[in-house]
Scaffold this motif. Structure first.
Motif, short mmCIF file in Angstrom:
data_model
loop_
_atom_site.label_atom_id
_atom_site.label_comp_id
_atom_site.label_asym_id
_atom_site.label_seq_id
_atom_site.Cartn_x
_atom_site.Cartn_y
_atom_site.Cartn_z
N LYS A 69 -1.92 9.70 0.08
CA LYS A 69 -0.76 10.37 -0.50
C LYS A 69 -0.24 11.42 0.48
O LYS A 69 -0.98 11.87 1.37
N TYR B 125 -8.78 -1.03 -0.98
CA TYR B 125 -8.14 -0.09 -0.07
C TYR B 125 -7.06 0.70 -0.81
O TYR B 125 -6.52 0.25 -1.83
N ARG B 126 -6.73 1.87 -0.27
CA ARG B 126 -5.61 2.64 -0.79
C ARG B 126 -4.93 3.35 0.37
O ARG B 126 -5.53 3.57 1.42
N LEU C 116 0.82 -1.21 0.00
CA LEU C 116 0.00 0.00 0.00
C LEU C 116 0.86 1.27 0.00
O LEU C 116 0.58 2.21 -0.74
N GLU D 283 2.70 2.50 -3.35
CA GLU D 283 2.00 3.28 -4.38
C GLU D 283 0.85 4.05 -3.73
O GLU D 283 -0.32 3.70 -3.91
N PRO D 284 1.17 5.08 -2.95
CA PRO D 284 0.12 5.85 -2.28
C PRO D 284 -0.85 6.47 -3.29
O PRO D 284 -0.45 6.95 -4.35
N GLY D 285 -2.12 6.40 -2.94
CA GLY D 285 -3.15 6.92 -3.83
C GLY D 285 -3.75 5.87 -4.74
O GLY D 285 -4.88 6.03 -5.21
N ARG D 286 -3.02 4.79 -5.00
CA ARG D 286 -3.55 3.74 -5.87
C ARG D 286 -4.54 2.87 -5.11
O ARG D 286 -4.30 2.48 -3.97
N VAL D 287 -5.65 2.56 -5.74
CA VAL D 287 -6.65 1.66 -5.15
C VAL D 287 -6.28 0.22 -5.50
O VAL D 287 -6.16 -0.13 -6.67
N PHE D 288 -6.06 -0.57 -4.46
CA PHE D 288 -5.78 -1.99 -4.65
C PHE D 288 -7.06 -2.77 -4.37
O PHE D 288 -7.70 -2.58 -3.33
N THR D 289 -7.44 -3.65 -5.28
CA THR D 289 -8.61 -4.48 -5.06
C THR D 289 -8.29 -5.54 -4.01
O THR D 289 -7.12 -5.84 -3.74
#
Length: 237
Positions: free
Chosen positions: A231, A227-228, A169, A172-178
């Motif tokens: 940033k 979740y993400r 997590l 890559e702050p800001g990226r939504v991980f499924t």
């Protein structure tokens, strides 16, 4: 060198059966019939993984888990006749890595042991990253050499899964991980819609890194997706 498995159960027949399968797989087995004896093994011998029951004399499995997690990061698999969801969640929140309900298949237990040892080996291998390899966001610093989290300079111990989740997590702050992406990268298994395991681990992480876990600043829930991580410019100075 064979891996050492600590098996703790007050039923000698279960210990004998598991020892038979562990021996066949080439593992070394340490046996204990209660939580007190298990702690003595942990303090005096090298243990790679612990497998123990919840209902035990002197020190039950939940108490043993609490005490272990103060000093030991080894994988823990709970085995118990208690198969209600609350008991599983309690065990996972206290730091268990997996949970198997009685009656169980010995072959399934062996497969789970192998999976946890594989993850633990990867987690504990010396990192090849540069000496200053770290990720810093807000008050959090994740040191990839030590696999340790620091909050304003204070070290916070992480389990293997917690470290993998934060590394993913925070990387890559800001990226939504499924949920599927999170599960397959952190657990190294195919996703089988096991939302509960993810929720438990995210809850444990929030308890460690958030000032107010019910109002998280760092780990954001994206409903219906996953979740993400926040940033840097989203955090209050």
């Amino acid at each position: 060198m064979p891996k050492t498995i600590l098996v703790v159960d007050d039923d000698p027949d279960i210990i004998d059966m598991l020892k038979l399968y562990l021996d066949a797989e080439g593992y070394k087995t340490l046996e204990a019939f209660d939580g007190k004896a298990a702690l003595e093994h942990l303090r005096s011998k090298h243990v790679d993984l612990a497998l123990f029951d919840i209902m035990m004399p002197f020190i039950d499995g939940f108490q043993l888990l609490r005490m272990m997690r103060q000093d030991y990061k080894i994988p823990v698999i709970l085995i118990s006749a208690k198969n209600q969801e609350l008991d599983k969640i309690t065990g996972l929140k206290l730091g268990a890595d997996d949970y198997v309900s009685k009656p169980f298949s010995p072959l399934e237990v062996m497969a789970r042991i192998q999976a946890q040892l594989r993850r633990s080996y990867e987690f504990n291998e010396p990192s090849k990253a540069p000496p200053l390899s770290e990720t810093c966001i807000g008050d959090l610093l994740l040191d990839h050499r030590e696999c340790m989290l620091y909050i304003k300079g204070t070290p916070i111990s992480l389990s293997a899964i917690e470290y993998k989740l934060l590394k993913l997590l925070m990387g890559e702050p800001g990226r939504v991980f499924t949920k599927k992406q999170i599960f397959e990268q952190a657990w190294d298994e195919h996703y089988l819609a096991d939302d509960n395991a993810i929720m438990v681990q995210i809850s444990r992480l929030r308890d460690k890194i958030e000032a107010y876990p019910r109002k998280p600043v760092y780990i954001k829930t994206i409903r219906g997706l996953g979740y993400r991580f926040a940033k840097k410019d989203e955090l209050q100075p």
